[in-house]
Design a protein around this motif. Structure first.
Motif, short mmCIF file in Angstrom:
data_model
loop_
_atom_site.label_atom_id
_atom_site.label_comp_id
_atom_site.label_asym_id
_atom_site.label_seq_id
_atom_site.Cartn_x
_atom_site.Cartn_y
_atom_site.Cartn_z
N LEU A 122 -24.43 66.91 44.15
CA LEU A 122 -25.51 67.09 43.18
C LEU A 122 -26.88 66.61 43.68
O LEU A 122 -27.87 67.34 43.51
CB LEU A 122 -25.14 66.41 41.86
CG LEU A 122 -26.06 66.69 40.69
CD1 LEU A 122 -26.14 68.18 40.41
CD2 LEU A 122 -25.57 65.95 39.46
N PRO A 123 -27.02 65.44 44.32
CA PRO A 123 -28.35 65.05 44.81
C PRO A 123 -28.91 66.02 45.85
O PRO A 123 -30.12 66.28 45.87
CB PRO A 123 -28.13 63.67 45.43
CG PRO A 123 -26.90 63.16 44.79
CD PRO A 123 -26.04 64.36 44.50
N GLU A 124 -28.05 66.57 46.67
CA GLU A 124 -28.49 67.51 47.69
C GLU A 124 -29.00 68.80 47.03
O GLU A 124 -30.05 69.33 47.40
CB GLU A 124 -27.35 67.82 48.64
CG GLU A 124 -26.87 66.57 49.37
CD GLU A 124 -25.41 66.63 49.79
OE1 GLU A 124 -24.82 67.72 49.76
OE2 GLU A 124 -24.88 65.57 50.16
N LEU A 125 -28.26 69.27 46.03
CA LEU A 125 -28.69 70.46 45.30
C LEU A 125 -29.98 70.19 44.54
O LEU A 125 -30.88 71.04 44.50
CB LEU A 125 -27.59 70.91 44.33
CG LEU A 125 -27.88 72.17 43.53
CD1 LEU A 125 -28.02 73.37 44.45
CD2 LEU A 125 -26.78 72.40 42.51
N ALA A 126 -30.11 69.00 43.95
CA ALA A 126 -31.34 68.64 43.24
C ALA A 126 -32.53 68.61 44.20
O ALA A 126 -33.63 69.03 43.83
CB ALA A 126 -31.17 67.30 42.55
N ALA A 127 -32.33 68.12 45.41
CA ALA A 127 -33.41 68.10 46.40
C ALA A 127 -33.85 69.51 46.78
O ALA A 127 -35.05 69.79 46.90
CB ALA A 127 -32.98 67.33 47.64
N VAL A 128 -32.88 70.40 46.96
CA VAL A 128 -33.21 71.80 47.26
C VAL A 128 -33.97 72.42 46.08
O VAL A 128 -34.98 73.10 46.27
CB VAL A 128 -31.94 72.61 47.58
CG1 VAL A 128 -32.24 74.09 47.69
CG2 VAL A 128 -31.30 72.11 48.87
N GLY A 129 -33.50 72.16 44.87
CA GLY A 129 -34.18 72.69 43.68
C GLY A 129 -35.58 72.13 43.52
O GLY A 129 -36.51 72.86 43.16
N TYR A 130 -35.75 70.85 43.79
CA TYR A 130 -37.07 70.20 43.73
C TYR A 130 -38.04 70.90 44.69
O TYR A 130 -39.14 71.28 44.31
CB TYR A 130 -36.90 68.73 44.10
CG TYR A 130 -38.16 67.91 44.24
CD1 TYR A 130 -38.58 67.10 43.21
CD2 TYR A 130 -38.90 67.92 45.42
CE1 TYR A 130 -39.73 66.31 43.34
CE2 TYR A 130 -40.04 67.14 45.56
CZ TYR A 130 -40.44 66.35 44.51
OH TYR A 130 -41.57 65.58 44.65
N GLY A 131 -37.60 71.06 45.93
CA GLY A 131 -38.46 71.70 46.92
C GLY A 131 -38.74 73.15 46.61
O GLY A 131 -39.88 73.62 46.71
N ALA A 132 -37.71 73.88 46.18
CA ALA A 132 -37.88 75.30 45.89
C ALA A 132 -38.78 75.52 44.67
O ALA A 132 -39.65 76.40 44.68
CB ALA A 132 -36.52 75.96 45.66
N ALA A 133 -38.59 74.72 43.63
CA ALA A 133 -39.42 74.86 42.43
C ALA A 133 -40.88 74.53 42.73
O ALA A 133 -41.80 75.22 42.27
CB ALA A 133 -38.89 73.96 41.32
N THR A 134 -41.09 73.48 43.52
CA THR A 134 -42.45 73.08 43.85
C THR A 134 -43.12 74.11 44.76
O THR A 134 -44.28 74.46 44.56
CB THR A 134 -42.46 71.69 44.50
OG1 THR A 134 -41.75 70.80 43.65
CG2 THR A 134 -43.86 71.18 44.69
N LEU A 135 -42.38 74.62 45.75
CA LEU A 135 -42.93 75.67 46.60
C LEU A 135 -43.20 76.94 45.80
O LEU A 135 -44.21 77.61 46.02
CB LEU A 135 -41.97 75.98 47.75
CG LEU A 135 -42.04 75.07 48.96
CD1 LEU A 135 -40.95 75.44 49.96
CD2 LEU A 135 -43.40 75.12 49.62
N GLY A 136 -42.31 77.26 44.88
CA GLY A 136 -42.52 78.44 44.03
C GLY A 136 -43.77 78.30 43.17
O GLY A 136 -44.56 79.25 43.04
#
Length: 136
Positions: free
Chosen positions: A61-75
């Motif tokens: 879950l933390p790894e997925l949250a990190a990917v989501g954090y980066g993807a949402a912010t880049l988006g």
């Protein structure tokens, strides 16, 4: 060793992104009623996520949250570059924008690699079946 290195890189990406958002919030975003609070979400979400990626290694879950954090912010940043986001139209001219893209890209790329390692490592090996139901 590869997993630990990726964890550190993801954590650095999260902390770097939080720092960039803090600097930009201090510079101008605190005066914007829509964007300012969103920047603070990044500021305060980055460090706990970084700790979770480093310390909570038994779960994905933390790894997925990190990917989501980066993807949402880049988006969101991509939207602000193209059509604008809540009235903010960026132009990719500042060091903060460059470092934001680098750190958030690191969250996405290294976080995805960490997830891939996790799921490839724990996948059971299946041997080919011979005729008659015996394994090779």
């Amino acid at each position: 060793m590869i997993s630990w290195t990726l964890r550190v890189l993801v954590a650095l990406g999260l902390l770097g992104s939080a720092w960039v958002h803090w600097v930009v919030w201090e510079d101008w975003a605190r005066y914007d009623d829509e964007i300012g609070p969103l920047f603070l979400v990044n500021v305060f979400a980055g460090p706990p996520l970084a700790l979770a990626v480093l310390l909570w290694r038994r779960h994905w879950l933390p790894e997925l949250a990190a990917v989501g954090y980066g993807a949402a912010t880049l988006g969101a940043y991509l939207l602000s570059l193209t059509v604008g986001l809540f009235g903010v139209k960026e132009q990719f001219r500042t060091d903060e924008e460059l470092w934001g893209v680098i750190t958030e890209g690191g969250c996405v790329v290294f976080g995805a690699m960490l997830l891939a390692l996790r799921f490839l490592r724990f996948r059971p090996l299946r041997l080919p079946q011979r005729e008659g139901g015996q394994t090779a």
